[in-house]
Motif scaffolding. Structure first.
Motif, short mmCIF file in Angstrom:
data_model
loop_
_atom_site.label_atom_id
_atom_site.label_comp_id
_atom_site.label_asym_id
_atom_site.label_seq_id
_atom_site.Cartn_x
_atom_site.Cartn_y
_atom_site.Cartn_z
N GLN A 132 10.09 22.98 -5.17
CA GLN A 132 9.95 23.06 -3.72
C GLN A 132 9.84 21.67 -3.09
N ALA A 133 9.03 20.80 -3.73
CA ALA A 133 8.82 19.46 -3.17
C ALA A 133 10.08 18.59 -3.25
N LEU A 134 10.90 18.80 -4.26
CA LEU A 134 12.07 17.94 -4.50
C LEU A 134 13.39 18.65 -4.20
N SER A 163 23.51 0.02 -9.26
CA SER A 163 24.16 -0.19 -10.55
C SER A 163 23.65 -1.45 -11.24
N GLY A 164 23.19 -1.29 -12.48
CA GLY A 164 22.73 -2.40 -13.30
C GLY A 164 21.41 -2.99 -12.86
N SER A 165 20.69 -2.35 -11.95
CA SER A 165 19.45 -2.90 -11.41
C SER A 165 18.24 -2.17 -11.96
N ILE A 166 17.09 -2.82 -11.89
CA ILE A 166 15.82 -2.18 -12.25
C ILE A 166 14.93 -2.05 -11.02
N ILE A 167 15.48 -2.34 -9.83
CA ILE A 167 14.75 -2.24 -8.57
C ILE A 167 15.04 -0.88 -7.94
N ILE A 168 13.99 -0.10 -7.66
CA ILE A 168 14.16 1.23 -7.09
C ILE A 168 14.62 1.10 -5.63
N ASP A 169 15.67 1.83 -5.25
CA ASP A 169 16.14 1.77 -3.86
C ASP A 169 15.36 2.77 -3.00
N GLU A 170 15.66 2.77 -1.69
CA GLU A 170 14.89 3.59 -0.75
C GLU A 170 15.01 5.08 -1.03
N LYS A 171 16.18 5.52 -1.37
CA LYS A 171 16.37 6.94 -1.67
C LYS A 171 15.54 7.35 -2.88
N LEU A 176 10.44 9.76 -5.44
CA LEU A 176 9.22 9.53 -6.20
C LEU A 176 7.97 9.78 -5.37
N THR A 177 8.04 9.53 -4.09
CA THR A 177 6.89 9.80 -3.20
C THR A 177 6.61 11.29 -3.13
N GLN A 178 7.67 12.10 -3.03
CA GLN A 178 7.48 13.55 -3.03
C GLN A 178 6.92 14.03 -4.37
N LEU A 179 7.43 13.43 -5.42
CA LEU A 179 6.93 13.77 -6.75
C LEU A 179 5.45 13.43 -6.90
N ALA A 180 5.07 12.26 -6.39
CA ALA A 180 3.68 11.80 -6.51
C ALA A 180 2.71 12.73 -5.80
N LYS A 181 3.12 13.32 -4.69
CA LYS A 181 2.24 14.24 -3.96
C LYS A 181 1.85 15.42 -4.86
N VAL A 182 2.80 15.94 -5.59
CA VAL A 182 2.50 17.05 -6.49
C VAL A 182 1.64 16.59 -7.66
N LEU A 183 1.97 15.41 -8.20
CA LEU A 183 1.24 14.92 -9.37
C LEU A 183 -0.23 14.66 -9.05
N ARG A 224 5.21 1.72 -12.25
CA ARG A 224 4.54 0.82 -11.30
C ARG A 224 4.56 1.38 -9.88
N PHE A 225 5.68 1.96 -9.49
CA PHE A 225 5.76 2.52 -8.14
C PHE A 225 4.77 3.68 -7.99
N LEU A 226 4.74 4.55 -8.98
CA LEU A 226 3.85 5.71 -8.89
C LEU A 226 2.37 5.31 -8.91
N THR A 227 2.02 4.31 -9.70
CA THR A 227 0.61 3.91 -9.81
C THR A 227 0.20 2.96 -8.70
N GLU A 228 1.03 1.96 -8.38
CA GLU A 228 0.65 0.94 -7.41
C GLU A 228 0.89 1.40 -5.97
N GLN A 229 2.01 2.05 -5.73
CA GLN A 229 2.34 2.46 -4.36
C GLN A 229 1.77 3.84 -4.02
#
Length: 279
Positions: A132-134, A163-171, A176-183, A224-229
């Motif tokens: 439902q959240a995602l 492509s080829g990056s380790i930086i999470i984009d806005e989408k 992940l923000t929606q996922l974090a709410k459930v977690l 890091r995004f889930l724990t720090e942000q």
């Protein structure tokens, strides 16, 4: 017995002589015949007596042997009876012990089954909440499914990273923000973030040497995004990289390789209660 018959014959002869001084030849012959008959009867009776005495000795001997055999059999019977009583007692004790063990195991099994039932119910509920959240991200390569009692949230790399990056984009951050709410509403859930790649060799990515590096660094970026942000508890998180070695399918097309490049967030209920039961 022999002397008795002789005496009887002698008596008959004396009686014959005393009763008649002059004996006719016919009477004399009859008297001799009677004597011979008595001797014959005496001999026959003597043989019978000897046979009976012999048979009596044999019977006496057989009786003695049978009495001895009976005593031996009675002793063996007493030993068998004692052993049977002991075996019966031991068997009864063993049966009681086994019955007790079986009852304890059945109770333990029911407890384990109840814990597993609760786990499965919690897992199914978590899956429904995540779906439902995602829901809005399903068309962008996000799936939620249950495998081996765990919930797998799979996000294709195009949903999270350029492509080829380790930086999470806005989408990716939105998902992940929606996922974090459930977690954060499920503190009893452990979270493992796994990075996966295709089998294409990594080129010209600076600090990233190969697919191992790429998979690990992408999983740690998500953690890091889930724990720090999003302030998900760090103690619940694990970051791992699987490289190219656990693909969903063969890397034989662009589409297939795209599916293999993914982040899998594996959610599993804490099973402390179950572990305590099976120790």
């Amino acid at each position: 017995m022999k002397n008795t018959f002789l005496a009887l014959a002698l008596l008959l002869m004396i009686s014959a002589f005393t009763s008649c001084v002059v004996m006719s030849p016919k009477k004399y012959k009859a008297l001799l015949a009677s004597k011979d008959s008595l001797y014959s009867v005496n001999n026959e009776q003597q043989v019978k007596i000897e046979n009976l005495e012999s048979e009596a000795k044999k019977l006496k001997k057989d009786t003695t042997l049978m009495a001895e055999e009976l005593r031996n059999l009675q002793g063996r019977y007493n030993d068998v009876d004692a052993n049977y009583a002991k075996l019966k007692s031991n068997t009864s004790t063993e049966i009681n012990k086994l019955s007790g063990d079986l009852a304890a195991r059945e109770k333990r099994l029911k407890e384990v089954e109840e814990v597993l039932r609760k786990r499965d119910a919690a897992t199914n509920l978590l899956k429904e909440k995540l779906q439902q959240a995602l829901l809005g991200f399903a068309k962008n390569g996000l799936t939620v499914e249950i495998k081996n009692g765990k919930v797998y949230v799979s996000l294709m790399d195009k949903l999270l990273f350029p492509s080829g990056s380790i930086i999470i984009d806005e989408k990716g951050k939105q998902a992940l923000t929606q996922l974090a709410k459930v977690l954060k509403e499920q503190p009893e859930i452990n979270i493992a973030v796994e990075g996966h790649t295709d089998n294409q060799k990594v080129n010209n990515l600076g600090q990233i040497k190969d697919n191992w590096d790429l998979s690990v660094l992408r999983s740690t970026s998500v953690v890091r995004f889930l724990t720090e942000q999003e302030k998900v508890e760090s103690v619940r998180m694990t970051a791992t990289g699987k490289g190219e070695f656990q693909p969903l399918g063969p890397n034989n097309s662009t589409e297939a390789r795209s599916k293999n490049r993914r982040i899998e967030i594996v959610l599993s209920p804490k099973l402390d209660e179950l572990y305590n039961l099976i120790k």
